[in-house]
Design a protein around this motif. Structure first.
Motif, PDB file in Angstrom:
ATOM      1  N   CYS A   1      -5.979   5.703   3.431  1.00  0.00           N
ATOM      2  CA  CYS A   1      -7.231   5.323   2.755  1.00  0.00           C
ATOM      3  C   CYS A   1      -7.092   3.993   2.020  1.00  0.00           C
ATOM      4  CB  CYS A   1      -7.654   6.419   1.788  1.00  0.00           C
ATOM      5  SG  CYS A   1      -8.207   7.918   2.601  1.00  0.00           S
ATOM      6  N   PHE A   2      -5.978   3.809   1.307  1.00  0.00           N
ATOM      7  CA  PHE A   2      -5.763   2.543   0.613  1.00  0.00           C
ATOM      8  C   PHE A   2      -5.532   1.400   1.601  1.00  0.00           C
ATOM      9  CE2 PHE A   2      -4.189   5.082  -3.210  1.00  0.00           C
ATOM     10  CZ  PHE A   2      -5.390   4.926  -3.879  1.00  0.00           C
TER      11      PHE A   2
ATOM     12  N   THR B   1      -2.388  10.598   3.532  1.00  0.00           N
ATOM     13  CA  THR B   1      -3.828  10.424   3.344  1.00  0.00           C
ATOM     14  C   THR B   1      -4.122   9.267   2.401  1.00  0.00           C
ATOM     15  OG1 THR B   1      -4.126  12.789   3.673  1.00  0.00           O
ATOM     16  CG2 THR B   1      -5.946  11.604   2.676  1.00  0.00           C
ATOM     17  N   TRP B   2      -3.440   9.229   1.270  1.00  0.00           N
ATOM     18  CA  TRP B   2      -3.666   8.139   0.323  1.00  0.00           C
ATOM     19  C   TRP B   2      -3.254   6.803   0.918  1.00  0.00           C
ATOM     20  CZ3 TRP B   2      -2.016  10.095  -5.204  1.00  0.00           C
ATOM     21  CH2 TRP B   2      -2.957  11.012  -5.643  1.00  0.00           C
ATOM     22  N   PHE B   3      -2.144   6.782   1.633  1.00  0.00           N
ATOM     23  CA  PHE B   3      -1.683   5.539   2.253  1.00  0.00           C
ATOM     24  C   PHE B   3      -2.725   5.005   3.235  1.00  0.00           C
ATOM     25  CE2 PHE B   3       0.386   3.725   6.047  1.00  0.00           C
ATOM     26  CZ  PHE B   3       0.792   2.522   5.496  1.00  0.00           C
TER      27      PHE B   3
ATOM     28  N   LEU C   1       1.581   6.721  -6.850  1.00  0.00           N
ATOM     29  CA  LEU C   1       0.524   7.646  -7.266  1.00  0.00           C
ATOM     30  C   LEU C   1       0.896   9.101  -6.985  1.00  0.00           C
ATOM     31  CD1 LEU C   1      -2.636   5.641  -6.203  1.00  0.00           C
ATOM     32  CD2 LEU C   1      -1.824   6.087  -8.523  1.00  0.00           C
ATOM     33  N   VAL C   2       1.531   9.350  -5.837  1.00  0.00           N
ATOM     34  CA  VAL C   2       1.960  10.716  -5.528  1.00  0.00           C
ATOM     35  C   VAL C   2       3.041  11.154  -6.515  1.00  0.00           C
ATOM     36  CG1 VAL C   2       3.148  12.127  -3.811  1.00  0.00           C
ATOM     37  CG2 VAL C   2       1.273  10.679  -3.114  1.00  0.00           C
TER      38      VAL C   2
ATOM     39  N   LEU D   1       0.514  11.995   0.657  1.00  0.00           N
ATOM     40  CA  LEU D   1       1.007  10.616   0.732  1.00  0.00           C
ATOM     41  C   LEU D   1       0.408   9.889   1.934  1.00  0.00           C
ATOM     42  CD1 LEU D   1       2.957   8.372  -0.239  1.00  0.00           C
ATOM     43  CD2 LEU D   1       4.691   9.400   1.235  1.00  0.00           C
TER      44      LEU D   1
ATOM     45  N   SER E   1       0.891   4.070  -2.917  1.00  0.00           N
ATOM     46  CA  SER E   1       0.656   5.483  -2.616  1.00  0.00           C
ATOM     47  C   SER E   1       1.821   6.338  -3.087  1.00  0.00           C
ATOM     48  CB  SER E   1       0.447   5.681  -1.114  1.00  0.00           C
ATOM     49  OG  SER E   1      -0.601   4.882  -0.651  1.00  0.00           O
TER      50      SER E   1
ATOM     51  N   VAL F   1       0.838  -1.201   0.000  1.00  0.00           N
ATOM     52  CA  VAL F   1       0.000   0.000   0.000  1.00  0.00           C
ATOM     53  C   VAL F   1       0.871   1.249   0.000  1.00  0.00           C
ATOM     54  CG1 VAL F   1      -1.622   1.332   1.392  1.00  0.00           C
ATOM     55  CG2 VAL F   1      -2.015  -1.081   1.030  1.00  0.00           C
ATOM     56  N   PHE F   2       1.950   1.230   0.784  1.00  0.00           N
ATOM     57  CA  PHE F   2       2.847   2.383   0.818  1.00  0.00           C
ATOM     58  C   PHE F   2       3.492   2.616  -0.551  1.00  0.00           C
ATOM     59  CE2 PHE F   2       7.027   4.312   1.508  1.00  0.00           C
ATOM     60  CZ  PHE F   2       6.624   5.507   2.079  1.00  0.00           C
TER      61      PHE F   2
END
Length: 201
Positions: A47-48, A43-45, A22-23, A41, A19, A15-16
């Motif tokens: 949430c995913f 926040t996305w980490f 994507l960032v 980073l 993320s 997941v990290f």
């Protein structure tokens, strides 16, 4: 047999990396401020991570329920209940969910709104940007405090003030505020989008 927690650690690492990818793909590392990049980073980490770890949590819960139901049988629960390959202890699950929940609350209620207002402020000095940021967020948080105050007066009238009731009050106020904002903005979007298409046509 797999090492307990190994798959969980692999999920978190995956997941990290997702993320981070994507960032890197959708962000601009050289141009964006480091605080913005790290906040996005994180926040996305988080949430995913919820999406990826949820199946592990469900399988661990089903395994624990199976062992509890079959514990009355003498040693037979070992053959009836198979340990899932993604199993982690209940303490690890609780710590993970608490950390994820409160980190997302902190990010969504304090850090991200202030960063967004600071970046979008049409000022040229740091002092001007900070003043604009505080002014914009005072409107949003003022409406939240009004809802919180009304609910707090209600709890005072009921006479049931405790740590649990204040936590419930905060959660209720946050949900009420979020739903109110959603209804207001959704109503605006439902009217404004067709109007903008009509005017462009």
């Amino acid at each position: 047999m797999a090492v307990p927690g190994l798959f969980f650690a692999f999920e978190i690492l995956l997941v990290f990396l997702l993320s981070l990818f994507l960032v890197h793909k959708y962000g601009n590392w050289r141009k964006d401020h480091w605080a913005t990049t790290i906040s996005v980073l994180a926040t996305w980490f988080l949430c995913f991570a919820v999406i990826f770890v949820l199946p592990s949590d469900i399988s661990a819960t089903l395994y624990q329920r199976c062992t509890e139901n079959n514990s009355s049988m003498n040693g037979e629960n070992q053959s009836l209940c198979h340990t899932p390959w993604s199993y982690v202890t209940e303490k690890t699950q609780k710590n993970f969910w608490a950390l994820t929940y409160w980190s997302l609350q902190l990010l969504s209620w304090l850090i991200l709104p202030f960063i967004q207002s600071y970046v979008m402020a049409a000022q040229f000095t740091i002092r001007g940007k900070v003043f604009q940021m505080l002014k914009e967020n005072a409107i949003w948080y003022g409406s939240f405090l009004v809802i919180f105050g009304i609910l707090f007066i209600y709890i005072l009238a009921k006479g049931v003030i405790s740590g649990t009731s204040l936590m419930t009050l905060t959660t209720t106020a946050a949900n009420t505020w979020g739903l109110l904002i959603l209804v207001l903005l959704l109503g605006y979007g439902l009217v404004d989008m067709p109007r903008s298409f009509w005017n462009k046509g």
